[in-house]
Scaffold this motif. Sequence first.
Motif, PDB file in Angstrom:
ATOM      1  N   ASP B 218       0.813  -1.217   0.000  1.00 13.13           N
ATOM      2  CA  ASP B 218       0.000   0.000   0.000  1.00 13.13           C
ATOM      3  C   ASP B 218       0.843   1.262   0.000  1.00 13.13           C
ATOM      4  O   ASP B 218       0.529   2.214  -0.707  1.00 13.13           O
ATOM      5  N   LEU B 219       1.899   1.275   0.800  1.00 13.10           N
ATOM      6  CA  LEU B 219       2.750   2.474   0.852  1.00 13.10           C
ATOM      7  C   LEU B 219       3.264   2.800  -0.550  1.00 13.10           C
ATOM      8  O   LEU B 219       3.338   3.966  -0.944  1.00 13.10           O
ATOM      9  N   GLY B 220       3.586   1.759  -1.311  1.00 20.26           N
ATOM     10  CA  GLY B 220       4.021   1.963  -2.696  1.00 20.26           C
ATOM     11  C   GLY B 220       2.902   2.478  -3.576  1.00 20.26           C
ATOM     12  O   GLY B 220       3.045   3.481  -4.283  1.00 20.26           O
ATOM     13  N   LEU B 232       6.893   3.473  -5.385  1.00 21.20           N
ATOM     14  CA  LEU B 232       6.308   2.174  -5.710  1.00 21.20           C
ATOM     15  C   LEU B 232       7.411   1.166  -6.008  1.00 21.20           C
ATOM     16  O   LEU B 232       7.381   0.030  -5.540  1.00 21.20           O
ATOM     17  N   ALA B 233       8.392   1.592  -6.788  1.00 21.91           N
ATOM     18  CA  ALA B 233       9.501   0.693  -7.094  1.00 21.91           C
ATOM     19  C   ALA B 233      10.189   0.256  -5.805  1.00 21.91           C
ATOM     20  O   ALA B 233      10.461  -0.923  -5.590  1.00 21.91           O
ATOM     21  N   LEU B 238      10.603  -4.197  -1.567  1.00 22.18           N
ATOM     22  CA  LEU B 238      10.563  -4.691  -0.184  1.00 22.18           C
ATOM     23  C   LEU B 238       9.421  -5.682   0.022  1.00 22.18           C
ATOM     24  O   LEU B 238       9.552  -6.676   0.730  1.00 22.18           O
ATOM     25  N   ALA B 239       8.285  -5.408  -0.620  1.00 25.17           N
ATOM     26  CA  ALA B 239       7.147  -6.301  -0.474  1.00 25.17           C
ATOM     27  C   ALA B 239       7.462  -7.673  -1.073  1.00 25.17           C
ATOM     28  O   ALA B 239       7.092  -8.712  -0.518  1.00 25.17           O
ATOM     29  N   GLU B 240       8.159  -7.670  -2.201  1.00 31.47           N
ATOM     30  CA  GLU B 240       8.543  -8.937  -2.825  1.00 31.47           C
ATOM     31  C   GLU B 240       9.467  -9.723  -1.884  1.00 31.47           C
ATOM     32  O   GLU B 240       9.314 -10.927  -1.698  1.00 31.47           O
ATOM     33  N   GLU B 241      10.383  -9.026  -1.255  1.00 33.00           N
ATOM     34  CA  GLU B 241      11.291  -9.699  -0.320  1.00 33.00           C
ATOM     35  C   GLU B 241      10.506 -10.271   0.868  1.00 33.00           C
ATOM     36  O   GLU B 241      10.796 -11.366   1.339  1.00 33.00           O
ATOM     37  N   ALA B 242       9.506  -9.511   1.302  1.00 34.19           N
ATOM     38  CA  ALA B 242       8.691  -9.990   2.420  1.00 34.19           C
ATOM     39  C   ALA B 242       7.886 -11.230   2.010  1.00 34.19           C
ATOM     40  O   ALA B 242       7.729 -12.174   2.784  1.00 34.19           O
ATOM     41  N   ARG B 243       7.368 -11.212   0.784  1.00 34.52           N
ATOM     42  CA  ARG B 243       6.638 -12.392   0.290  1.00 34.52           C
ATOM     43  C   ARG B 243       7.535 -13.612   0.230  1.00 34.52           C
ATOM     44  O   ARG B 243       7.133 -14.725   0.537  1.00 34.52           O
ATOM     45  N   ARG B 244       8.761 -13.378  -0.196  1.00 35.61           N
ATOM     46  CA  ARG B 244       9.693 -14.508  -0.267  1.00 35.61           C
ATOM     47  C   ARG B 244      10.000 -15.031   1.134  1.00 35.61           C
ATOM     48  O   ARG B 244      10.199 -16.221   1.327  1.00 35.61           O
ATOM     49  N   ASN B 444      -9.212   5.924  -2.172  1.00 35.32           N
ATOM     50  CA  ASN B 444      -9.582   4.513  -2.124  1.00 35.32           C
ATOM     51  C   ASN B 444      -8.383   3.661  -1.735  1.00 35.32           C
ATOM     52  O   ASN B 444      -8.463   2.786  -0.867  1.00 35.32           O
ATOM     53  N   LYS B 445      -7.251   3.945  -2.365  1.00 30.55           N
ATOM     54  CA  LYS B 445      -6.055   3.154  -2.102  1.00 30.55           C
ATOM     55  C   LYS B 445      -5.581   3.358  -0.661  1.00 30.55           C
ATOM     56  O   LYS B 445      -5.062   2.448  -0.040  1.00 30.55           O
TER      57      LYS B 445
END
Lengths: 168, 456
Positions: B218-220, B232-233, B238-244, B444-445
Amino acid sequence: MIRFWEKRAKTSVVTEHPELETQIDQIRRSIKDEVKRKFAGSLAIRMVDSGSCNACEAECNALSNPYYDLERLGIRFVASPRHADVMLLSGLLTFNMYHHVMDAWAQIPEPKWSVTLGDCPLMNAPFQKSFAIKGPVAEHLPVAHHIPGCPPDPETIMQGLLEFLKKI
Amino acid sequence: MRFVARFAKERQSSFEVITVFDEKTEIEQIDKADPVVETIATKYPAAIWFERKMHDDFGIRIEGAFDHRPLVHQERFPKDIHPMRKDFTEQSLDFAEYRPYKYEAIGGEGVFEVSVGPIHAGIIEPGHFHFSQAGEDILHQEVRHFYKYRAIEKMVEGMDPLQAAPIIARISGNESVAYQIAWRDIVVQALGTVLPNALLKRHALLLELERIIHHLTDLGFISNDAGFAAALAFCSKLAEEARRMMKHLTRHRFGFDAITFEADPLDIGALGQWLDHLQEQMQWFREWVIDIPSLWDRFDTTGILTPYKAKKYDTVGIVARASGMAVDVRLNPFYLEHGFRMQTQSNGDVAARFKLRLDEVANSIEMMRRFMMDNAPSTCKVQSEAKGSYSAFVESSIGELFMTADIKNGKIERFFVRDPSFMNWQALHLMMPGNIIADFPLINKSCDLSYAGNDL
Ligand code: SF4
């Protein structure tokens, strides 16, 4: 802003652990070739969610993060079905979305293909058939290709798109 | 008293209407032959969706209601079918004749309407927003959803609690861990067992990780909607790293089916390292974005939900806390012991919701560090054959999740869940007046509500 550029220089291009990097790189390269050959360099996808849990969308969004960066291969998610070559469909086909999905499909100019994303559209996810679900999608639309998974991770989606491109 | 939920159950010879508040639960028995109940929406406005849904589901008439339109049943849904009744057993329905839905709209010279959705321009879930506009300015907005209605409540009826678990884990993908924990609590109560502490901590750890992933995303996206793509980038990386990390810990990027009654030791070396990295990156991010004036120019005073209205509409989660309400399920001894701090903001605008997410990520990192100290393997025996009525509250990444189930002879008799989004969607329109339509995606976001969890 200075701080940003400092950080930018330090981070440089994000690298992955080597096996993943080469694998993704391979996928990237072959996708790029196929897109160039078959779609004059640009494949436009209209993503339609017909009743997902939102994880399939999240993984599609992840395709744009710096680790995958799908767009540089010439694959773009577009806002209007009228700009699209492919409808990428995720989620269970619900009673309430049925007509909207068919409408979006009808708006895509020929030649067009529909690709299903994740286990839901074909009713392979743990959900059971209910009166509110019109699936499986293949009973209502010609499905050119299916990308399985619950959800398929970004790598699998890239791989799946590549397989689709090879197929057509 | 805070209103939480209102729903019905079918009994042998009557319908039961249950109204849940934070302090008490009220039960009304009503006649099955002519089911009618008095509205409470004049006092608790957020009750109106529950009541409209109750009418769709069971055919219960709501007396004195200011809105009698169908909610879940859309234009082509057959009339006079109430699928939550026990005697409704159809597996498929034919489309009925199209009956137009009457949208809320403001009339007047020069006022026009703008319809958005159900299919939106980006990669997002389907839903409908209907605006009344005076030029750029939004006068009113109606949120209309339930396009994703899969009839989950009906689907799981008659199932064994453990059989229903994978479905419940997939109601709302971004909140999967929260849904699984709520279901775990119900199963555990039904069996009359208590979970070992180590298991509680393990699950709590995964819930905080889920929250971090959601907030980072969301922050992105919030920054991106204000035209600042670099954030966003940064955040999506960071979100991708967290998902991993989620995958590393649970073998699944969203933690689907990860809340089990067994826990093996985690790779806390890798987890600890990643937490350090994330903390350092977030510190940097905060200092960076705080210094971008154009961003705050868009964020400040945009999409304000006043504390009065936040309370009046019984909002929950990020939306409520950004408007000064101290509501968080985690306000309990277990969480406080592990470093939970109640975070609130007072302005109720996009900026407040953005800052709140930053603070919550920092707090979640702290809590994860404490939860991971208990890394011993742990199990809890579960067996079927339970009966009774049970409920659970969990703080998902969006807000307070309420779930309840009746179990009879080891099978689900009635399942009801109220996603935090179900409350907050109803408050979204309150943030619109005074803003221009181009700010709608940003507002909304900043709330980032779920459609899947809302529609069920
Ligand atoms: S396939 Fe799985 S992840 Fe994708 S929408 Fe369905 S349940 Fe969610």
